[in-house]
Design an enzyme around this catalytic site. Sequence first.
Site: not given
Length: 992
Positions: A54, A309
């Site tokens: 990510c 994340h």
Amino acid sequence: RRNCRGNPNCLVGIGEHVWLGEIDENSFHNIDDPNCERRKKNAFVGLTNLGATCYVNTFLQMWFLNLELRQALYLCPSTCSEYVAGEGIPKDKDYEPQTICEHLQYLFALLQNSKRRYIDPSGFVKALGLDTGQQQDAQEFSKLFMSLLEDTLSKQKNPDVRNIVQKQFCGEYAYVTVCNQCGRESKLVSKFYELELNIQGHKQLTDCITEFLKEEKLEGDNRYFCETCQSKQNATRKIRLLSLPCTLNLQLMRFVFDRQTGHKKKLNTYIGFSELLDMEPFMEQKNGVYVYELSAVLIHRGVSAYSGHYIAHVKDPQTGEWYKFNDEDIEKMEGKKLQLGIEEDLAEPSKSQTRKPKCGKGTHCSRNAYMLVYRLQSREKSLTIEVPAFLQELVERDNCKFEEWCNEMAEMRKQSVARGKIKHEEVKELYKRLPAEAGSPYDFISLEWLQKWLDESTPPKPIDNTACLCSHGKLHPDKIPIMKRISEYVADFFYRRYGGGPRLNVKALCKDCVVERCRILRLKNQLNEDYKAVTNLLKITVKGSDGFWVGKASLRSWRQLALEQLNEQDEDTEHSNGKMNGNAQNKDESNEEKREEEEELNFNEDIVCPHGNLCISENERRVVSKEAWEKLKQYFPKAPEFPNNKECCSQCKILEREGEENEALHKMMASEQKTSLQNLFHDKCRPCLGSWPQETDELYIVSQFFVEEWRKFVRRPTRCSPVSSLGNSSLLCPHGGLMFTYASMTKEDSKHIALIWPSEWERIQKLFVVDHVIKITRTQTAGADPESALYASEPQLCPECREGLLCQQQRDLREYTQATVYIHKVVDNKKVMKDAAPELNVSSSEAEEEREENKPEGEQDPDFNQTNGGTKRQKTSHQSYVTYQKQGIRRSTRHRKVRGEKALLVSANQTLKELKIQIMHAFSVAPFDQNLSIDGKILSDDTATLGALGVIPESVILLKADEPIADYAAMDDVMQVCMPEEGFKGTGLLGH
């Protein structure tokens, strides 16, 4: 309604409700609508997260929306040979980018004109050599990739392409040092691609920039050497911003190194920033335009530096609208008030978490933003970027593949719907005729198979009724609850369509099993009454020879045994747990292993001897009346039967007498041997090589293992086997030579041998079978110094095998696995006392002997179990000179631990770095604060293995900590990572 599971006639609630009403067409397939994967109008294209990539996706999206960078990359010429030759790209050949620029421009072209909702960046990630399963430092990735891109583009001829990274991202600042004595100013100009701003103790972005540029005093030991004064002087140093790039990257240093824990940690503090940033107050020259607009906020969700994340809030430069980029999902950020950098945390917020400060119009606050990107404010219209023809051809080819996939999925959905409609009508018709009418032929069929037939997601397999059959090959009565009775018409259809078998019609139910089932039920109901009757009958004294012998243990548990047996008979024989009389099998291997450890006997088998007869111990059995025995036989028809006039086992009586005679013989033998070999029994009476006795010039050698085994027998003759032979072969090499030198037998090898007086040796030869005689002889000139005596062994030393033994011992010490070493922490520079060092003790304590004598006799050394006179030695391999370690020699490796010492399990092939990680968890000392040494040698090479460093089993390693840490237990958020970070080592980012 729910199905009546015990009723074979109930056909309600088996899954038919799905088919009886009007059915939605989507229920006929499990294929998602391919149009859900299609890009929406005026929407951006997402990027697939390949596991933990990510952080890569956020930067790719941000760089894609930098129009100048995208245009420059599109201008890079292709190295594809077919395209360069003007032939186009063959349709049967997949495009494979060769350089990082080609990967990036192809990725940008797909992001711009692809019809897919998201694309796969695996080609780009693979070209960089990134580990898709490991999350890396996003800021480090940004720096390394920009450096790699700049280096790659520097080879381009077009200056607009060659210099794009410098034009967009490169600025200049100077380190300025001013001497306080003479005022001389020294300036060092340096380029930067981002400003790294400390956020600790600050609340606003401008405060972070101010601290970055603040003046620093150089005093004391940190004084500056002035070229003019030619001496060290007090001075001041600061950074001056000389020029700023078009795109200003501001790295917020959220991830910092915590020296206490030895790990990175995240600073989850709020930082305020505005959408407009005026950099003029921070510039050295004030005559330029330095107003910047916020264009991107990169965010890390999560409280730990090692997990979480990454997402990005990026502004579209053409429309000015903000979008949230979260891997495959991209959404427009709309609402009355735009909130940039605000994302919910992945972890539960703690109670002590600071509250979000209020923000005015045009300003934002974030506790997760780690990078802010500002673009120089410009009144020029944004660029219109066209994809080059070569790249557009590739994009259209990918779009064609996507359209083909969509059409294929749509066709599959269409076919599934058509099949589903046909099945719908068929099921409705068959379900009406499924029940068997009274007096009509019928079949039994598995409820599970019927449910699968009604479940479209699992296509039915051929009918298999074998699991419902009894041992007679018919329908088991206990399987009726999982069967359903259906009409013969529907059954014929099922068997024609799907096949299988065997068919279970009206005559399939097993009469034999039903009769047996009824018998078991009657016995179950009768068990309590019979238990009371047997209990009363046992109170009556049996006279004459009408009674029967029954084991007392069996009588105590007969009701439980009977109940378990009836329950087992209730089940199929393959599910029996083996407790009933007969040859029933165990349920599984674990039960079988438990039985081997503690055997559960069947009824009345507790009085059966190993020969199958009545046991000789009357304490374990009693006589019961004939009436009581007949009631017990109803439940245990296969139990062994012994009338009370039955004689005990004659073989057991003979063995008992022989055992008593053997015990007496062993006691007598032990007593005689102890009296005859008093010196061998007592260590203090044995000679010692270190101080050779004057009364003799020769001594004999035997294995210490023989001495210990013999002592065990002498101490416990009834519990240990007698020693009949003396095996010295373990002290000799394959060539028949002695394995020890005279010097080694006085020191390290003394624990392997025992010395014998000549008079005692004569008695040993009479009592035991000796395979090899080993003798040490002293030769001394009359009147000479005793130290000048010469010693010779018979047989002589074998130098070759002795050297091989020493090499093997050294190899063993360097090739260990799961060995124990001891870490001793040195406090206040106090060294460990000598008596704290490990030592090898040879002990013949009775406690240790008791542990060894529990071994089965078959595991003892064969040299000491010979009852015949055969002393011929077997042929051995060349390496058998080390067998003495495994056969006849027993070592005690007990280590005396001292305060401040801990034992760790290590292997020879693990590195010093890995050992330091273990020490960190054991002593709460970070690896970089550990100073390790062994026998005065400093251990400093973290990449070296313990074997190479000379760490052997039972070693004591000294640990001196630079800064002992007391609050190590509180580091909850960093304990996820035990091994030091590798970063981008081994990837393409460092290749240039």
